[in-house]
Design a protein around this motif. Structure first.
Motif, PDB file in Angstrom:
ATOM      1  N   VAL A 139      -1.000  -2.029   2.200  1.00 24.97           N
ATOM      2  CA  VAL A 139      -0.236  -3.258   2.156  1.00 24.97           C
ATOM      3  C   VAL A 139      -0.239  -3.796   0.735  1.00 24.97           C
ATOM      4  O   VAL A 139      -1.113  -3.452  -0.060  1.00 24.97           O
ATOM      5  N   THR A 140       0.736  -4.640   0.442  1.00 22.35           N
ATOM      6  CA  THR A 140       0.823  -5.266  -0.863  1.00 22.35           C
ATOM      7  C   THR A 140      -0.366  -6.196  -1.080  1.00 22.35           C
ATOM      8  O   THR A 140      -0.714  -6.986  -0.200  1.00 22.35           O
ATOM      9  N   SER A 141      -0.951  -6.123  -2.258  1.00 20.67           N
ATOM     10  CA  SER A 141      -2.032  -7.051  -2.603  1.00 20.67           C
ATOM     11  C   SER A 141      -1.445  -8.398  -2.996  1.00 20.67           C
ATOM     12  O   SER A 141      -0.670  -8.482  -3.953  1.00 20.67           O
ATOM     13  N   ASN A 142      -1.813  -9.435  -2.279  1.00 15.51           N
ATOM     14  CA  ASN A 142      -1.327 -10.768  -2.619  1.00 15.51           C
ATOM     15  C   ASN A 142      -1.931 -11.276  -3.922  1.00 15.51           C
ATOM     16  O   ASN A 142      -1.502 -12.304  -4.452  1.00 15.51           O
ATOM     17  N   ARG A 143      -2.914 -10.555  -4.461  1.00  8.81           N
ATOM     18  CA  ARG A 143      -3.515 -10.937  -5.733  1.00  8.81           C
ATOM     19  C   ARG A 143      -2.729 -10.413  -6.935  1.00  8.81           C
ATOM     20  O   ARG A 143      -2.970 -10.840  -8.059  1.00  8.81           O
ATOM     21  N   ALA A 188      -4.557  -9.745   1.871  1.00  8.06           N
ATOM     22  CA  ALA A 188      -5.226 -10.654   0.943  1.00  8.06           C
ATOM     23  C   ALA A 188      -5.512  -9.987  -0.395  1.00  8.06           C
ATOM     24  O   ALA A 188      -5.605 -10.652  -1.422  1.00  8.06           O
ATOM     25  N   GLY A 189      -5.664  -8.660  -0.403  1.00 12.78           N
ATOM     26  CA  GLY A 189      -5.857  -7.941  -1.651  1.00 12.78           C
ATOM     27  C   GLY A 189      -7.231  -7.315  -1.760  1.00 12.78           C
ATOM     28  O   GLY A 189      -8.222  -7.855  -1.292  1.00 12.78           O
ATOM     29  N   SER A 190      -7.261  -6.145  -2.393  1.00 17.13           N
ATOM     30  CA  SER A 190      -8.459  -5.359  -2.646  1.00 17.13           C
ATOM     31  C   SER A 190      -9.042  -4.805  -1.348  1.00 17.13           C
ATOM     32  O   SER A 190      -8.585  -5.106  -0.245  1.00 17.13           O
ATOM     33  N   ARG A 207     -12.056  -2.616 -10.435  1.00 17.07           N
ATOM     34  CA  ARG A 207     -11.799  -2.468 -11.864  1.00 17.07           C
ATOM     35  C   ARG A 207     -10.346  -2.722 -12.231  1.00 17.07           C
ATOM     36  O   ARG A 207     -10.040  -3.082 -13.372  1.00 17.07           O
ATOM     37  N   GLU A 208      -9.410  -2.577 -11.267  1.00 18.58           N
ATOM     38  CA  GLU A 208      -8.007  -2.762 -11.610  1.00 18.58           C
ATOM     39  C   GLU A 208      -7.674  -4.216 -11.937  1.00 18.58           C
ATOM     40  O   GLU A 208      -6.696  -4.493 -12.631  1.00 18.58           O
ATOM     41  N   TYR A 209      -8.485  -5.146 -11.456  1.00 15.01           N
ATOM     42  CA  TYR A 209      -8.244  -6.557 -11.765  1.00 15.01           C
ATOM     43  C   TYR A 209      -8.587  -6.846 -13.224  1.00 15.01           C
ATOM     44  O   TYR A 209      -7.786  -7.444 -13.968  1.00 15.01           O
ATOM     45  N   GLU A 210      -9.771  -6.448 -13.656  1.00 14.60           N
ATOM     46  CA  GLU A 210     -10.152  -6.651 -15.043  1.00 14.60           C
ATOM     47  C   GLU A 210      -9.220  -5.889 -15.981  1.00 14.60           C
ATOM     48  O   GLU A 210      -8.867  -6.375 -17.057  1.00 14.60           O
ATOM     49  N   TYR A 222      -9.528 -12.412  -9.504  1.00 16.58           N
ATOM     50  CA  TYR A 222     -10.141 -11.896  -8.273  1.00 16.58           C
ATOM     51  C   TYR A 222     -10.803 -13.065  -7.554  1.00 16.58           C
ATOM     52  O   TYR A 222     -11.928 -13.443  -7.837  1.00 16.58           O
ATOM     53  N   TRP A 223     -10.038 -13.684  -6.636  1.00 16.21           N
ATOM     54  CA  TRP A 223     -10.544 -14.837  -5.904  1.00 16.21           C
ATOM     55  C   TRP A 223     -11.542 -14.403  -4.841  1.00 16.21           C
ATOM     56  O   TRP A 223     -11.520 -13.270  -4.371  1.00 16.21           O
ATOM     57  N   ASP A 224     -12.417 -15.336  -4.435  1.00 11.06           N
ATOM     58  CA  ASP A 224     -13.301 -15.023  -3.322  1.00 11.06           C
ATOM     59  C   ASP A 224     -12.468 -14.885  -2.049  1.00 11.06           C
ATOM     60  O   ASP A 224     -11.287 -15.258  -1.998  1.00 11.06           O
ATOM     61  N   SER A 225     -13.069 -14.345  -1.007  1.00 10.20           N
ATOM     62  CA  SER A 225     -12.301 -13.979   0.189  1.00 10.20           C
ATOM     63  C   SER A 225     -11.659 -15.190   0.859  1.00 10.20           C
ATOM     64  O   SER A 225     -10.518 -15.114   1.340  1.00 10.20           O
TER      65      SER A 225
END
Length: 278
Positions: free
Chosen positions: A68-72, A100-102, A111-114, A120-123
């Motif tokens: 699914v698409t990452s909302n982040r 929600a992402g990840s 690592r893809e966020y950095e 990278y928000w908390d859950s």
């Protein structure tokens, strides 16, 4: 489902065009990662929505999406525009997969966020943002004039999406996840719920929780199609058949057959013959 990673574009294109000609296959999927989550960490990984648009233009029948698409990864209003574009390109064949992402079970994915400067928000925040995104998508796809948004996380001025999707009121929402918070969002917004994995017993237990959340808000749980990923084992098609049968018996009617690369010759016809027709 074909992971758009550690594989060549021409190989993906060949599988999708083969699947497009096989009536027993109803839909095709990519996933949404910006760096590899398996194999060579420096190997190729295509951006999912760009690739999806290319594959949409190269097929005619399959429903298609990103599971699914990452909302982040993308601002929600930008995602609405991207999805509307793909729905137009595909002449109304898009299913919008969203999460929600990840993947907490794949630490390598962090690592893809950095690497891309993404938050990278908390859950809890990630799921709350997912709910806001679902509401905004449908509003952007149906609004007859620009509007402002002053939400908990989204603040927009003159929000507008044109062209609209071919599908009205918009592409079906396929929301993926198993956590309780996410299932509440599924109960409120999803047309299809995708369990992220192939564990039928756990998926059934999470489905029972989803039924409870639907009851709490007065929604018929039968309105939400149940989806599950089944990994295809080319060397043991009987095992894959058994997994498909188990999932169907448990009420999962939207089955996504995950095809590992490298792909055997005529892989879709082989899966149809060895798994779906037996």
């Amino acid at each position: 489902m074909t992971a758009p990673s550690q594989v060549a574009f021409r190989d993906l294109l060949a599988v999708w065009q083969e699947a497009d000609a096989v009536p027993g296959i109803e839909h095709a999927w990519l996933y949404d990662h910006l760096l590899p989550i398996f194999g060579d960490p420096l190997g190729p990984t295509f951006e999912g929505w760009t690739l999806l648009s290319a594959l949409a233009a190269a097929t005619e029948r399959l429903r298609l999406g990103v599971l699914v698409t990452s909302n982040r990864f993308r601002p929600p209003a930008v995602l609405a525009k991207i999805a509307a574009t793909v729905d137009v390109v595909s002449d109304g064949r898009l299913d919008l997969g969203l999460g929600a992402g990840s993947r907490p079970d794949v630490p390598f994915a962090r690592r893809e966020y950095e690497a891309h400067g993404l938050p990278y928000w908390d859950s809890a925040e990630a799921v709350a943002r997912l709910a806001e995104t679902c509401t905004l998508l449908r509003r952007l796809w149906t609004a007859e004039e620009p509007f402002d948004v002053d939400g908990e996380y989204l603040q927009l001025t003159g929000a507008w999406c044109s062209p609209k999707p071919v599908q009205r009121p918009g592409p079906p929402l396929v929301i993926g996840g198993r956590a309780g918070r996410t299932l509440r969002v599924v109960a409120e917004h999803a047309d299809v719920w995708n369990y992220p994995g192939g564990d039928v017993a756990d998926a059934s237990a999470r489905g029972a929780l989803l039924d409870r959340y639907c009851a709490e808000i007065g929604r018929d749980p039968a309105e939400i199609t149940r989806s599950l990923v089944v990994g295809v084992d080319y060397d043991d098609p009987g095992r894959t058949r058994d997994h498909v049968a188990e999932a169907r018996d448990a009420g999962f009617s939207h089955l996504v057959l995950s095809l590992p690369a490298p792909y055997p010759e005529k892989v879709v016809h082989r899966v149809e013959d060895e798994v779906l027709r037996m």
